[in-house]
Design an enzyme around this catalytic site. Sequence first.
Site, PDB file in Angstrom:
ATOM      1  N   ASP A 102       0.871  -1.163   0.000  1.00  0.00           N
ATOM      2  CA  ASP A 102       0.000   0.000   0.000  1.00  0.00           C
ATOM      3  C   ASP A 102       0.912   1.217   0.000  1.00  0.00           C
ATOM      4  OD1 ASP A 102      -2.461   1.491   0.519  1.00  0.00           O
ATOM      5  OD2 ASP A 102      -3.169  -0.364   1.449  1.00  0.00           O
ATOM      6  N   ASP A 204      -3.212   4.611  -2.343  1.00  0.00           N
ATOM      7  CA  ASP A 204      -4.326   5.064  -1.513  1.00  0.00           C
ATOM      8  C   ASP A 204      -4.920   6.366  -2.054  1.00  0.00           C
ATOM      9  OD1 ASP A 204      -5.593   4.548   1.212  1.00  0.00           O
ATOM     10  OD2 ASP A 204      -4.919   6.603   1.514  1.00  0.00           O
ATOM     11  N   GLU A 267      -6.658   3.392  -5.850  1.00  0.00           N
ATOM     12  CA  GLU A 267      -7.929   3.360  -5.114  1.00  0.00           C
ATOM     13  C   GLU A 267      -8.753   4.571  -5.538  1.00  0.00           C
ATOM     14  OE1 GLU A 267      -9.962   3.513  -0.692  1.00  0.00           O
ATOM     15  OE2 GLU A 267      -8.218   4.704  -1.155  1.00  0.00           O
ATOM     16  N   HIS A 328     -11.000  -3.393   3.544  1.00  0.00           N
ATOM     17  CA  HIS A 328     -10.962  -3.035   4.965  1.00  0.00           C
ATOM     18  C   HIS A 328     -11.780  -1.802   5.303  1.00  0.00           C
ATOM     19  CE1 HIS A 328      -8.199  -0.486   2.911  1.00  0.00           C
ATOM     20  NE2 HIS A 328      -8.006   0.240   3.987  1.00  0.00           N
ATOM     21  N   ASP A 329     -12.397  -1.196   4.300  1.00  0.00           N
ATOM     22  CA  ASP A 329     -13.199   0.010   4.542  1.00  0.00           C
ATOM     23  C   ASP A 329     -14.692  -0.245   4.466  1.00  0.00           C
ATOM     24  OD1 ASP A 329     -10.932   1.655   4.765  1.00  0.00           O
ATOM     25  OD2 ASP A 329     -10.810   1.882   2.588  1.00  0.00           O
TER      26      ASP A 329
END
Length: 534
Positions: A102, A204, A267, A328-329
């Site tokens: 990431d 990200d 993302e 994970h969000d």
Amino acid sequence: MQEDKRFLWWHTAVIYQIYPRSYQDSNGDGVGDLHGILQRLDYLQWLGINTVWLSPIYPSPMADFGYDISDYTGIHPLFGSLDDFDKLLDEVHARGMKLILDFVPNHTSDKHPWFLESRSSRTNPKRDWYIWEDAGPDGAVPNNWLSVFGGSGWEWDETTRQYYYHGFLKEQPDLNWRNPEVQEAMFDAMRFWLDKGVDGFRVDVIWHMIKDKELRDNPVNPDYQPHLPTYDQLLPVYSTDQPEVHHIIRKMRAVLDEYDERLMIGEIYLPIQKLMLYYGEDNKEAHLPFNFLLIDLPWDAQKIAAAIDQYEGALPAGGWPNWVLGNHDRPRIASRVGIQQARVAAMLLLTLRGTPTLYYGDEAGMRDVPIPFDEVQDPQGLNMPDKNLSRDPARTPMQWSSDTNAGFTEGTPWLRLDKAYPRENVEKQQAGDLYSMLFFYKRLIAFRQKEPSLLTGSYRPVYADTQAMAYIRQEENQPAFLIILNLSHRPCYFTSKTPLSGVIDIATSPESEGQRVNERISLSGDEGIIVRLD
Ligand code: GLC
């Protein structure tokens, strides 16, 4: 499959996201670590995964659990050391797998030395590395931009008497990517990992990286509903997705292109037409702008089928599709659509055209875990307590076995586990139940990897109604597969307009496998089938 030069490794990859805090603890501190991940590589290989993406493992005060980085070229001691990382990377590669990290370029931690310098005085050489603005009349914030995590996006700094901008927490100040020194510093951080042999990055919030130069106010969102996050009160048309962001992404991509076949995933939560722009002119931006349609859409066969068509139709020439079912969000798939439909969802994810991304634990049917109010850790949950927005439920420790703490840790887990773990875990599914979610995933992955039609073949929509959808995947000179998915709980019928016959190779209910079918097919509720056409 034979090696085909039209396709690079990431075209045919199955990506698996690990949230390192929750995967495997090896030292009893209750938090997962790199050595723990190393211990689980054999499992990932068994499952058929060939690409692992790690959520951030860098030094961080953990205000946003690692998405607030204080050193871009180190490893947080909670997770291990640089040596541990090198070992992990070697072991991943030794298994013929790839590792992607990431990368969080939009903001740093407020404890990053760059920000400490930047905030120390208005004349500091790093002042312009972040976004500083004078107060408006009567000390007002510079504009109406909101933080994704609640409240204003502007934080007053008493020492230098200016505001700084943070699209997320105030502990996550946004970098000023218009500054060439910032660009170079971040490109060097990328090179640090690429030199080590990392296979790429998931970048990200890439669409947030550049903001309107004039800092114009965002317009009000006329469709706002009170249950939504406060951030949605405005349309972020000036604070995100600016045309200039594409120059930056192009430059990031050029850094990756200094190396051999490295992957850049972006993302991006944007509508399809805008998302497509992130492939860039001549596909020179993100290789894979993350496609969150399956996460964002209601679980409705017609809507999903239409969105797949829209996405396929909008892809630029040479742009490779990708699909994501969880992260994970967002709530886990099993909690969003139920455990029976989660099997149908797995079949959808692994039979669509394009690179699939799985979220750790989904393969074992993990659900969102209720976290009592006084144990909530996620800042998004803590900042908007009345909206049930905490992301903790989808970040709970991996359920490995029936042992204490599901075999995740010998200490106290940082986040509580699902109370059902003694019944629902990897080891149990591996040991006994050939029809478990885990084996279903394993079989789907293996099937996808062995059938060129599924891996790289074309996608042709066949049918969709209020219950079910169907499509055909076919690679040249290869058997075609008809996939029929019942997204409802009730039985349904599928009638083909043209004659067909074939055999069901894989089904959500094992009893259907091996059956011959023709143009009239009935499916049980929650059933999905893959038919090898004659
Ligand atoms: C991304 C991450 C999320 C994080 C945010 C800020 O959306 O996926 O977990 O909180 O960026 O870095």
